[in-house]
Design an enzyme around this catalytic site. Sequence first.
Site, PDB file in Angstrom:
ATOM      1  CB  CYS A  87      -0.909  -0.024   1.223  1.00  0.00           C
ATOM      2  SG  CYS A  87      -1.856   1.497   1.477  1.00  0.00           S
ATOM      3  CB  CYS A  90       1.115   4.081   6.173  1.00  0.00           C
ATOM      4  SG  CYS A  90      -0.526   4.590   6.735  1.00  0.00           S
ATOM      5  CB  CYS A 163      -6.956   0.650   6.804  1.00  0.00           C
ATOM      6  SG  CYS A 163      -5.959   2.151   6.714  1.00  0.00           S
ATOM      7  CD  GLN A 245      -7.045  19.380   7.764  1.00  0.00           C
ATOM      8  OE1 GLN A 245      -6.449  18.312   7.682  1.00  0.00           O
ATOM      9  NE2 GLN A 245      -6.599  20.489   7.201  1.00  0.00           N
ATOM     10  CE1 TYR A 274      -6.481  29.497  -3.023  1.00  0.00           C
ATOM     11  CE2 TYR A 274      -5.517  30.786  -1.248  1.00  0.00           C
ATOM     12  CZ  TYR A 274      -5.572  30.453  -2.575  1.00  0.00           C
ATOM     13  OH  TYR A 274      -4.720  31.058  -3.482  1.00  0.00           O
ATOM     14  CG  ASP A 340      -6.161  25.614   4.588  1.00  0.00           C
ATOM     15  OD1 ASP A 340      -5.128  25.073   4.151  1.00  0.00           O
ATOM     16  OD2 ASP A 340      -7.020  24.993   5.241  1.00  0.00           O
ATOM     17  CB  CYS A 367      -1.095  20.349   3.294  1.00  0.00           C
ATOM     18  SG  CYS A 367      -1.548  20.730   1.584  1.00  0.00           S
TER      19      CYS A 367
END
Length: 413
Positions: A87, A90, A163, A245, A274, A340, A367
């Site tokens: 995957c 992560c 998961c 989020q 934003y 943002d 981010c």
Amino acid sequence: MTDSSKKSLRIGEIYTVEIEKAAHGGHFIARHEGAVIFIRHAIPGEIVEVEITAIEKSFYRAEVRAVVEASPHRVQAPCQYARPGGCGGCDFQHIDYAHQRQIKSEVIAEQFARIAKMEIDVEVEEVSTPLHWRSRFAATTNGQSDLGFKETRSNSVIAISECPVLLPEIDFDTIARESISPNSRIEVALSTQGERTISVAPNRNNRLEKNPPAQIVEGKSALHYEIATNSDTLKFQVSQGSFWQSNINAPATLVNAVRAYADVQEGDHIIDLYGGVGLFAKALVKDIGLTGHIDLVEASTTATRDAQQNFRDHKNVTVHRGDVARLISQFESADVVLLDPPRTGAGQAVLAAIADLAPRSIIYIACDPAALARDTGYLHESGYHLQSIRAFDLFPMTHHIESIALYTADKVS
């Protein structure tokens, strides 16, 4: 690779290298006879055997095939799918959690040193437990309708049965057993009120296409959230197509940090760029009082519809739907500007327009540390300097980082 002083590597070849440092984007850097290699699933200081998987213009990509000398920070990944060829979600599960945050701090510092030519030291703050934090996710079915996530840099779907970063209440196992069409995109969201929404849409053909419209197959079109901040409990409507989020603790954490940086006064004019469904505006609307005003600008039709609902009782909040770069010119001044932007950042033109509004402070939620470092340079050119920065680990077990930066106007002597 055209530099004759560097060894030419080939896909499939195996080399033993020492990992030097972390790079932006979840990779780790090593060198072999002058050739730069970006490697996944490694840790700085390790000696590993790697297999070359791709050739780029100025570097190679590789995956770890064997660990010769392990870092003391290497651990057994808690998820069976978090491995080379597994995957792609992560990419830090093989690193102990405290060291994950340390690596992320170093990545932010390196981006600011390289791009903004600034030396900064920032701690990546813990926000949630490293597992069982995610309240929203998007997955894909393969050609056999097996549900899973895509492998890194690939369209191959790794079918999964569990998961561990998802909140248990999402009940992934029941979703995986649903009859879903092959080659579909599945979006799942769980609200703080326990509402679950599942939507399904056909996969897009390439990354340049917009995601096709989704059909809700379980739950309602809008979820409801209650966020307990340091000063209040805030309530929101968030539709299936609106951004929210994914970390269950992220909204409150970000709101508290933004509110502390903004230091809003009664009567202030705030521009929230934003602004989404109004997460930050909702936290500040009481502080400005009846004589203040908030202008929220957001491009998404769905999100602005949610924002209008979320501020239906606040006459001093105006929601504007449209492109920030186009709409910002209609404002003449502001006391505080929040932004943002998407991962690519705001860019020079928008930041210059913000500076022209002469706010006493600019709060930037980011981010991507590289985009933030670049935009910090643009703000410096426009007369605003970095006053303070905080970073938050909203995405444990991954390389992703959220930062909040405060900028104030340069003092004129």
